[in-house]
Enzyme design. Structure first.
Site, PDB file in Angstrom:
ATOM      1  N   TYR A 154      47.742 -14.020  -6.187  1.00  7.13           N
ATOM      2  CA  TYR A 154      48.139 -13.206  -5.028  1.00  7.13           C
ATOM      3  C   TYR A 154      47.034 -12.208  -4.676  1.00  7.13           C
ATOM      4  O   TYR A 154      46.600 -12.116  -3.517  1.00  7.13           O
ATOM      5  CB  TYR A 154      49.455 -12.487  -5.358  1.00  7.13           C
ATOM      6  CG  TYR A 154      49.764 -11.264  -4.527  1.00  7.13           C
ATOM      7  CD1 TYR A 154      50.377 -11.385  -3.279  1.00  7.13           C
ATOM      8  CD2 TYR A 154      49.457  -9.978  -4.994  1.00  7.13           C
ATOM      9  CE1 TYR A 154      50.671 -10.257  -2.520  1.00  7.13           C
ATOM     10  CE2 TYR A 154      49.746  -8.858  -4.241  1.00  7.13           C
ATOM     11  CZ  TYR A 154      50.349  -9.000  -3.011  1.00  7.13           C
ATOM     12  OH  TYR A 154      50.636  -7.883  -2.261  1.00  7.13           O
ATOM     13  N   LYS A 158      44.855 -12.042  -1.324  1.00  9.17           N
ATOM     14  CA  LYS A 158      44.935 -10.867  -0.432  1.00  9.17           C
ATOM     15  C   LYS A 158      43.518 -10.380  -0.118  1.00  9.17           C
ATOM     16  O   LYS A 158      43.221  -9.977   0.998  1.00  9.17           O
ATOM     17  CB  LYS A 158      45.752  -9.732  -1.074  1.00  9.17           C
ATOM     18  CG  LYS A 158      47.239  -9.975  -1.203  1.00  9.17           C
ATOM     19  CD  LYS A 158      47.988 -10.100   0.115  1.00  9.17           C
ATOM     20  CE  LYS A 158      48.241  -8.794   0.819  1.00  9.17           C
ATOM     21  NZ  LYS A 158      49.125  -8.970   1.999  1.00  9.17           N
TER      22      LYS A 158
HETATM   23  N1  LIG Z   1      55.775  -3.885  -2.069  1.00 10.07           N
HETATM   24  C1  LIG Z   1      54.684  -3.379  -2.592  1.00 10.07           C
HETATM   25  O1  LIG Z   1      54.729  -2.687  -3.600  1.00 10.07           O
HETATM   26  C2  LIG Z   1      53.352  -3.684  -1.960  1.00 10.07           C
HETATM   27  C3  LIG Z   1      52.194  -3.133  -2.524  1.00 10.07           C
HETATM   28  C4  LIG Z   1      50.972  -3.424  -1.950  1.00 10.07           C
HETATM   29  C5  LIG Z   1      50.910  -4.218  -0.824  1.00 10.07           C
HETATM   30  N2  LIG Z   1      52.053  -4.748  -0.299  1.00 10.07           N
HETATM   31  C6  LIG Z   1      51.948  -5.583   0.895  1.00 10.07           C
HETATM   32  O2  LIG Z   1      52.962  -5.192   1.785  1.00 10.07           O
HETATM   33  C7  LIG Z   1      53.380  -6.302   2.557  1.00 10.07           C
HETATM   34  C8  LIG Z   1      54.899  -6.405   2.490  1.00 10.07           C
HETATM   35  O3  LIG Z   1      55.243  -7.119   1.323  1.00 10.07           O
HETATM   36  P1  LIG Z   1      56.371  -6.777   0.278  1.00 10.07           P
HETATM   37  O4  LIG Z   1      56.193  -7.774  -0.768  1.00 10.07           O
HETATM   38  O5  LIG Z   1      56.346  -5.358  -0.006  1.00 10.07           O
HETATM   39  O6  LIG Z   1      57.680  -6.967   1.034  1.00 10.07           O
HETATM   40  P2  LIG Z   1      58.491  -8.216   1.407  1.00 10.07           P
HETATM   41  O7  LIG Z   1      58.586  -9.251   0.379  1.00 10.07           O
HETATM   42  O8  LIG Z   1      59.727  -7.639   1.888  1.00 10.07           O
HETATM   43  O9  LIG Z   1      57.626  -8.722   2.661  1.00 10.07           O
HETATM   44  C9  LIG Z   1      57.034  -9.898   2.759  1.00 10.07           C
HETATM   45  C10 LIG Z   1      57.799 -10.660   3.819  1.00 10.07           C
HETATM   46  O10 LIG Z   1      57.018 -11.780   4.158  1.00 10.07           O
HETATM   47  C11 LIG Z   1      57.905 -12.824   4.402  1.00 10.07           C
HETATM   48  N3  LIG Z   1      57.233 -14.096   4.297  1.00 10.07           N
HETATM   49  C12 LIG Z   1      56.860 -14.763   3.185  1.00 10.07           C
HETATM   50  N4  LIG Z   1      56.305 -15.927   3.522  1.00 10.07           N
HETATM   51  C13 LIG Z   1      56.315 -15.984   4.881  1.00 10.07           C
HETATM   52  C14 LIG Z   1      55.874 -16.934   5.811  1.00 10.07           C
HETATM   53  N5  LIG Z   1      55.316 -18.084   5.436  1.00 10.07           N
HETATM   54  N6  LIG Z   1      56.025 -16.661   7.124  1.00 10.07           N
HETATM   55  C15 LIG Z   1      56.608 -15.511   7.539  1.00 10.07           C
HETATM   56  N7  LIG Z   1      57.060 -14.579   6.697  1.00 10.07           N
HETATM   57  C16 LIG Z   1      56.906 -14.819   5.374  1.00 10.07           C
HETATM   58  C17 LIG Z   1      58.991 -12.687   3.356  1.00 10.07           C
HETATM   59  O11 LIG Z   1      60.159 -13.395   3.731  1.00 10.07           O
HETATM   60  C18 LIG Z   1      59.159 -11.182   3.330  1.00 10.07           C
HETATM   61  O12 LIG Z   1      60.191 -10.769   4.188  1.00 10.07           O
HETATM   62  C19 LIG Z   1      52.650  -7.509   1.996  1.00 10.07           C
HETATM   63  O13 LIG Z   1      51.559  -7.808   2.812  1.00 10.07           O
HETATM   64  C20 LIG Z   1      52.185  -7.053   0.636  1.00 10.07           C
HETATM   65  O14 LIG Z   1      51.021  -7.719   0.243  1.00 10.07           O
HETATM   66  C21 LIG Z   1      53.266  -4.485  -0.835  1.00 10.07           C
END
Ligand SMILES: NC(=O)c1ccc[n+]([C@@H]2O[C@H](COP(=O)([O-])OP(=O)(O)OC[C@H]3O[C@@H](n4cnc5c(N)ncnc54)[C@H](O)[C@@H]3O)[C@@H](O)[C@H]2O)c1
Length: 393
Positions: A154, A158
């Site tokens: 992942y 990213k």
């Molecule tokens: N949550 C954290 O602690 C954190 C930390 C650093 C970065 N991020 C980034 O924040 C963003 C949100 O992610 P998250 O994991 O926090 O929340 P999340 O899992 O709620 O968001 C990710 C969303 O992407 C959707 N998704 C997955 N595959 C998909 C596809 N093929 N097409 C369309 N949608 C799709 C999922 O259904 C989900 O709703 C991401 O880019 C992640 O890399 C999150």
């Protein structure tokens, strides 16, 4: 004069949030709609919250050109948040991680260029520069990790996606407009209703699996309240406009609550607020890291027949037990970012208390215990199998 809803909407900017069915994306969408934009959320998963006025949900994947086109056509800004494989067992599904994180980003960039979108904000992560080494008050001058330093796919994807987005800065769209892009690298996200980390922690508490802490008690990491996340994204999109001299164009920013804290201390209000108390035993990091590694090995072996949820992965051990925190100075200076909430878990505790998820109110099923016993049994046998080979080296 009466202005109909569709006339009013025509004057509004369209802002698209990919991954808008998830907690961070939906929260951002709500904020954008409240500030007068028309919002389209694109996700494969429907949001569990109700859409508000000026919010529309489009069910579809970021790798599906047609769906991305449907979402992006006519948009002023795209916030590309959809991603896959950050935590738990999804971290081990390399094929899908690549497809969504790299393929999806390619599709989104192409669609922006094809449909004359002028602003693209990409949601990234600390993991593009952090791979288990201590970082104190890091800033945007830090280099990306080299390939062999990534402990999970992942994070690597990213990083690759982030680079693709940044290299599209300044490209001309089909009608000759200029695409402006920027990247926000987030700390671990929390907030009431968060669906990724906190439900897992609460279920581990309920299963009696949170008995120890690990790593140095002085280790510090950053967290990010979802309201600050939404603020940063909205400001980033503004900082790509000509009114703001495109100040953020081509840049990446670290975003957090700006209050580094020990990972387990951060969760203390949750442990205590749900009646479990704070674990008294603290383990050194290394054995926990190797335990996580073994869990990943066992997962690799048994996942074709039983795709269980690993208790911890190596990346999660690093993320929670090794000091790494970053300055938000650049985001403050360029975007005007200023966290309004800092390390405040009270909303989360209230959320779970209201759901009745307090100690003593839960019943864990016998099946669950049996499954855990089988996993531990397998881990034990992998250790027995590997130990003589490792010591013989
Ligand atoms: N949550 C954290 O602690 C954190 C930390 C650093 C970065 N991020 C980034 O924040 C963003 C949100 O992610 P998250 O994991 O926090 O929340 P999340 O899992 O709620 O968001 C990710 C969303 O992407 C959707 N998704 C997955 N595959 C998909 C596809 N093929 N097409 C369309 N949608 C799709 C999922 O259904 C989900 O709703 C991401 O880019 C992640 O890399 C999150």
């Amino acid at each position: 004069m009466v202005v109909t809803r569709s006339e009013a909407n025509q004057k509004k900017e369209i802002h698209v949030v990919t991954g808008g069915g998830g907690f961070p994306g939906f929260t951002l969408g709500k904020r954008l709609a409240k500030s007068g934009h028309q919002v389209r959320l694109l996700d494969i998963t429907e949001p569990v919250w109700e859409l508000e006025d000026d919010m529309e949900f489009i069910k579809g994947s970021v790798v599906d050109k047609q769906k991305v086109t449907e979402a992006i056509e006519g948009a002023s800004v795209v916030y590309h948040m959809a991603s896959y494989g950050m935590s738990g067992k999804s971290q081990l599904d390399k094929k899908r991680i690549e497809l969504v994180n790299i393929g999806g980003t390619d599709t989104v960039i192409e669609a922006c260029l094809h449909h004359d979108v002028e602003r693209l904000v990409y949601t990234s992560t600390y993991n593009v520069v952090f791979g288990g080494q201590e970082i104190r008050d890091g800033d945007e001058t830090l280099p990306y990790l080299s390939d062999e330093k990534f402990t999970d796919h992942y994070s690597k994807t990213k990083m690759l996606a982030e680079r693709k987005v940044l290299s599209s800065e300044g490209q001309l769209t089909r009608s000759g407009r200029t695409l402006r892009v920027c990247v926000l690298r987030l700390a671990g996200v929390y907030g009431p209703g968060e669906l990724r980390h906190i439900p897992r922690i609460v279920s581990y508490l309920e299963q009696g699996l949170v008995k120890v802490t690990y790593g140095s008690r002085d280790s510090k990491v950053d967290f990010l309240h979802v309201d600050n996340l939404a603020q940063a994204h909205a400001l980033a999109a503004e900082a790509l406009t000509s009114q703001k001299q495109h100040v953020a164009a081509g840049k990446a920013y670290f975003i957090s609550d700006s209050k580094p804290v020990n990972n387990f201390e951060f969760f203390r209000p949750l442990f205590e607020g749900l009646g479990y108390g704070y674990p008294k035993i603290n383990l050194p990091l290394l054995p926990v890291f190797y335990f996580a590694w073994l869990t990943e090995l066992v997962h690799g072996l048994v996942s074709p027949v039983y795709n269980f949820q690993p208790i911890l992965t190596r990346t999660e051990v690093y993320k929670t037990g090794v000091t790494h925190y970053f300055s938000t100075e650049a985001a403050g200076r360029d975007l005007g970012y200023s966290p309004t909430v800092q390390n405040d878990l009270s909303g989360v505790v209230t959320f779970y208390r209201k759901l009745g998820r307090v100690k003593g109110h839960q019943s864990t099923t016998l099946v669950y215990y049996l499954v855990n016993m089988i996993i531990l049994f397998l881990i034990y046998h992998v250790i027995l199998f590997l130990l003589p080979r490792v010591t013989a080296l």
